[in-house]
Design a protein around this motif. Structure first.
Motif, mmCIF file in Angstrom:
data_model
loop_
_atom_site.group_PDB
_atom_site.id
_atom_site.type_symbol
_atom_site.label_atom_id
_atom_site.label_comp_id
_atom_site.label_asym_id
_atom_site.label_seq_id
_atom_site.Cartn_x
_atom_site.Cartn_y
_atom_site.Cartn_z
ATOM 1 N N SER A 173 0.873 -1.181 0.000
ATOM 2 C CA SER A 173 0.000 0.000 0.000
ATOM 3 C C SER A 173 0.907 1.226 0.000
ATOM 4 C CB SER A 173 -0.938 0.020 1.215
ATOM 5 O OG SER A 173 -0.228 0.350 2.388
ATOM 6 N N CYS A 174 0.317 2.395 -0.189
ATOM 7 C CA CYS A 174 1.182 3.575 -0.297
ATOM 8 C C CYS A 174 0.553 4.775 0.413
ATOM 9 C CB CYS A 174 1.480 3.878 -1.759
ATOM 10 S SG CYS A 174 0.190 4.789 -2.623
ATOM 11 N N PHE A 175 1.286 5.865 0.381
ATOM 12 C CA PHE A 175 0.845 7.084 1.069
ATOM 13 C C PHE A 175 -0.453 7.619 0.479
ATOM 14 C CE2 PHE A 175 1.184 11.743 1.780
ATOM 15 C CZ PHE A 175 1.289 11.738 3.161
ATOM 16 N N ARG A 176 -0.637 7.445 -0.820
ATOM 17 C CA ARG A 176 -1.881 7.922 -1.444
ATOM 18 C C ARG A 176 -3.076 7.059 -1.042
ATOM 19 N NH1 ARG A 176 -1.423 11.843 -5.556
ATOM 20 N NH2 ARG A 176 0.717 12.140 -6.249
ATOM 21 N N CYS A 177 -2.845 5.806 -0.646
ATOM 22 C CA CYS A 177 -3.937 4.972 -0.120
ATOM 23 C C CYS A 177 -4.438 5.589 1.191
ATOM 24 C CB CYS A 177 -3.457 3.560 0.157
ATOM 25 S SG CYS A 177 -2.904 2.627 -1.266
ATOM 26 N N LEU A 178 -3.490 6.164 1.971
ATOM 27 C CA LEU A 178 -3.824 6.750 3.271
ATOM 28 C C LEU A 178 -4.340 8.179 3.099
ATOM 29 C CD1 LEU A 178 -3.558 6.566 6.426
ATOM 30 C CD2 LEU A 178 -1.202 7.368 6.162
ATOM 31 N N GLN A 242 -9.123 2.799 -4.745
ATOM 32 C CA GLN A 242 -9.224 4.086 -5.457
ATOM 33 C C GLN A 242 -7.850 4.754 -5.650
ATOM 34 O OE1 GLN A 242 -11.823 3.592 -2.883
ATOM 35 N NE2 GLN A 242 -12.929 2.801 -4.668
ATOM 36 N N CYS A 243 -6.811 4.179 -5.044
ATOM 37 C CA CYS A 243 -5.500 4.840 -5.094
ATOM 38 C C CYS A 243 -5.013 4.965 -6.541
ATOM 39 C CB CYS A 243 -4.487 4.055 -4.268
ATOM 40 S SG CYS A 243 -2.831 4.729 -4.386
ATOM 41 N N LEU A 244 -4.693 6.207 -6.924
ATOM 42 C CA LEU A 244 -4.255 6.490 -8.298
ATOM 43 C C LEU A 244 -3.031 5.665 -8.685
ATOM 44 C CD1 LEU A 244 -4.351 10.388 -8.666
ATOM 45 C CD2 LEU A 244 -5.775 8.700 -9.845
ATOM 46 N N ILE A 245 -2.112 5.527 -7.729
ATOM 47 C CA ILE A 245 -0.841 4.870 -8.009
ATOM 48 C C ILE A 245 -0.979 3.345 -7.919
ATOM 49 C CG2 ILE A 245 1.420 4.453 -6.945
ATOM 50 C CD1 ILE A 245 1.563 6.890 -8.584
ATOM 51 N N CYS A 246 -1.554 2.851 -6.806
ATOM 52 C CA CYS A 246 -1.632 1.396 -6.607
ATOM 53 C C CYS A 246 -2.568 0.734 -7.616
ATOM 54 C CB CYS A 246 -2.074 1.070 -5.177
ATOM 55 S SG CYS A 246 -0.819 1.467 -3.958
ATOM 56 N N SER A 247 -3.575 1.483 -8.083
ATOM 57 C CA SER A 247 -4.509 0.897 -9.053
ATOM 58 C C SER A 247 -3.945 0.956 -10.469
ATOM 59 C CB SER A 247 -5.835 1.652 -9.016
ATOM 60 O OG SER A 247 -5.637 2.968 -9.510
HETATM 61 ZN ZN LIG Z 1 -1.662 3.467 -2.978
#
Ligand SMILES: [Zn+2]
Length: 372
Positions: A173-178, A242-247
């Protein structure tokens, strides 16, 4: 310090005895620290605390990045600095002080703020990145580039009497998920802070960093600290759909580009068009714009001009047909969008659609590229 003699095993044993004797850490943990390459972005209150403990613990290679000079109002919390260092660059002074603490650590100081090309170069070659800055623009940049290069990183921030630290294995997961979309919040200069707060939170960040370098068990956790009631709260972090990066909706170079020339039309060729292109342009050159580490691991020949160096290299070249190559084609597409149309008018500059990934099967194309 390149001229320092290599420490003997006995010296390492003596120096780090108190942590080596810890169950679960041992000599293997010390070796992991000694081999690690850590990037510390920001040498403010957080960075000063983190850098001292990582240096003392024997992290082998530390890069310090900060473009700011030391001011009188920093001394209340940035404890690597003193009155004599006012006006000097933070990264340079931090390096001098840390090297006195542990001369065996390879420390590099960079007097700059983090931007996209620098992030690509430094993050690609680091094992762990520590965000010790005070702004979300840099945090998102670190996160997005770290996600691309599959690097772990640790975030920390302090505001008023509260602080938080989070560790990210960007595969999970990443910072954008949070925090999907945070506009800037007041920093310590604007909102005020007790000097001890970044010290406490920076030490938590250093602890997380050391544990991540020795084992990844602490990854993807958020720890909140309250300086009012001294409470600590730990929260597990999960991937957001919904994360822009992880998705996979966006890559870092799409999110952090500010100079994209919309009028320039990216020109792609497919693997099956390589042969024709080379026949039409026999003096064509292949330029692989991935990082040197990626190039060394696997390449299709040509020359390696990393993305961060490409524009200055290209500006000094005589006009010549070029085939650009990266792993998936996305970096090339983005890069071509930045080059002025006039610079690619006389000799075509194209990129391979799908990048090296598209060459897995058509070995004939790979053979052609190797010949360039
Ligand atoms: Zn993410």
């Amino acid at each position: 310090m390149a001229n320092q003699p290599l420490p003997s095993d006995k010296h390492i044993q003596r120096r780090y005895l108190r942590q080596i004797q810890l169950p679960g850490f041992g000599e293997a943990g010390q070796q992991s620290l000694g081999e690690a390459r850590v990037l510390i972005v920001g040498l403010g209150g957080l960075g000063c605390a983190v850098a001292q403990y990582l240096t003392a613990a024997g992290v082998g290679n530390i890069t310090l990045l900060d473009g700011d000079d030391i001011a009188l109002s920093n001394l209340q919390r940035q404890i690597l600095f003193d009155e004599a260092s006012i006006g000097a660059n933070k990264a340079d002074v931090a390096k001098q002080k840390l090297q006195q603490l542990n001369s065996q650590v390879q420390i590099t100081a960079i007097d700059r703020h983090l931007d996209l090309p620098l992030a690509e170069t430094l993050i690609a070659s680091a094992d762990l990145i520590l965000d010790c800055t005070d702004n979300f623009t840099t945090r998102y940049l670190i996160n997005d580039v770290a996600h691309f290069y599959k690097k772990n990183w640790v975030y920390a921030s302090v505001l008023g009497f509260a602080g938080q630290v989070a560790s990210f294995n960007t595969r999970l997961s990443c910072f954008r998920c949070l925090y999907p979309n945070v506009s800037e919040v007041p920093n310590c200069n604007q909102a005020g802070v007790l000097g001890v707060l970044p010290g406490i939170v920076g030490n938590l960040q250093a602890l997380m960093a050391i544990q991540m370098l020795c084992c990844e068990q602490t990854c993807n956790q958020l720890v909140r600290f309250s300086g009012n009631d001294y409470s600590l709260q730990t929260i597990g972090l999960a991937k957001s759909r919904q994360c822009l990066i992880c998705s996979g909706q966006q890559e870092y170079f799409q999110l952090h580009s500010h100079r994209c020339d919309e009028s320039a039309q990216p020109r792609a060729i497919t693997a099956s068009q390589i042969k024709t292109f080379i026949e039409q342009h026999p003096n064509a050159k292949l330029a692989d714009i991935r990082s040197p580490a990626e190039y060394q691991e696997h390449n299709a020949g040509g020359i390696n001009i990393p993305l961060s160096d490409f524009e200055s290299w290209f500006a000094g070249q005589v006009s010549q047909p070029l085939i650009l190559l990266c792993q998936t084609g996305k970096r090339c597409q983005w890069l071509l969008g930045r080059l002025p149309a006039s610079s690619t008018a006389r000799s075509p500059v194209v990129y391979l659609e799908g990048g090296l990934d598209a060459l897995t099967h058509p070995t004939h194309s790979l053979h052609l590229l190797k010949a360039l």
